[in-house]
Scaffold this motif. Structure first.
Motif: not given
Length: 291
Positions: A30-31, A38-46, A193-200, A232-237
């Motif tokens: 997403x970045x 995307x700060x909603x990623x954690x709550x998508x996990x929940x 992109x958003x399908x991958x975000x939701x699925x993952x 740590x890994x590098x933004x966008x990588x």
């Protein structure tokens, strides 16, 4: 401290790192493409973890099918919020999208609390005995979790590097205006992109729910850790997000042997600071000139 204990901690850290690499990869994609964290990623996990719990309560099916249904439900949720919120903010400042994602996180978490309450739940998984190799203990459930996460990560890397859709996604990440002028459908890329975000994110929530108790704050409490590993890994990588999360997970588990579980995250962040002092752009990040 004997080496067997350290090896067991490394194995546990690698399992946790691999399963959290799924939402970390979602954050970095997403970045890189939509240009905001995307700060909603954690709550998508929940949401994914609760979807698995609800599936097991109302449908008698296997754990694999449960995980698939929960991931699909989270994918639909991510697409819904993209169509409702993020698509309208595409031409606004990244700060607007970031604030909107924080709002979505609160909406998702509050909705879960309203319908499911604060009571903890468990995702039912078969009870199995750990394999013991001269003191090195490997739980088959952890092995299945790590294998599932590894296969999912390999599928996305295959999509990104060996398909025309992946080349379009990388083109949009490099230069969206040029990609659009070249005839690439930005809308199709964003839907992917958003399908991958939701699925993952959903799959990450299910795998985490198998190892931990499912609560409304399950993903939110890990958001800082996920963001830290992405930096740590590098933004966008994408590969940086996975390696950063693995390093963070292993550092955290090994640190708990020396400073206790209450301070393990402190030592893990100290490792991150040391790496960033040597490579400020992250392990796999690129130095970008600013005019």
């Amino acid at each position: 401290m004997d080496w067997v204990t350290i090896v067991n901690a490394v194995i546990n850290g690698a399992v946790v790192g691999l399963l959290l690499a799924l939402p970390a990869l979602a954050v970095t994609l997403v970045f890189g493409i939509a240009r905001f964290p995307n700060a909603a990623t954690g709550d998508y996990m929940t949401f994914g973890a609760y979807a698995a719990v609800m599936t097991q309560m109302f449908v008698s099916t296997s754990l694999v099918v449960t995980a698939l249904l929960a991931s699909l439900a989270t994918g639909l949720l991510a697409l819904f919020f993209y169509g409702w919120v993020f698509r309208s903010l595409a031409n606004r400042s990244p700060v607007a999208s970031l604030i909107a994602s924080i709002g979505i996180a609160f909406v998702v978490r509050s909705s879960i609390t309203f319908f499911a309450g604060q009571s903890p739940y468990n995702i039912q998984a078969p009870l199995v005995r750990a394999w013991n190799f001269s003191g090195i203990r490997v739980l088959p459930t952890d092995l299945y979790i790590a294998a599932t996460a590894a296969v999912a990560l390999a599928a996305v890397f295959g999509l990104l590097h060996f398909t025309s859709l992946g080349r379009r996604m990388r083109a949009v990440a490099d230069n969206p205006e040029l990609a659009s002028a070249s005839g690439i459908s930005i809308r199709r890329v964003m839907l992917t992109l958003w399908s991958i975000v939701g699925l993952f994110s959903g799959l990450g929530g299910v795998l985490l729910g198998i190892k931990a108790v499912v609560m409304p704050e399950l993903g939110w409490e890990l958001l800082l850790t996920i963001f830290a590993s992405v930096i740590l890994g590098g933004l966008g990588s994408p590969i940086g997000a996975v390696c950063g999360m693995l390093l963070f997970g292993i550092s955290q588990e090994v640190a708990s042997l020396y400073v206790g579980t209450a301070y393990k995250i402190v030592l893990a962040f100290f490792v991150i600071l040391c790496v960033l002092l040597v490579r400020p752009q992250g392990m796999f990040g690129k130095i970008i000139a600013v005019r």
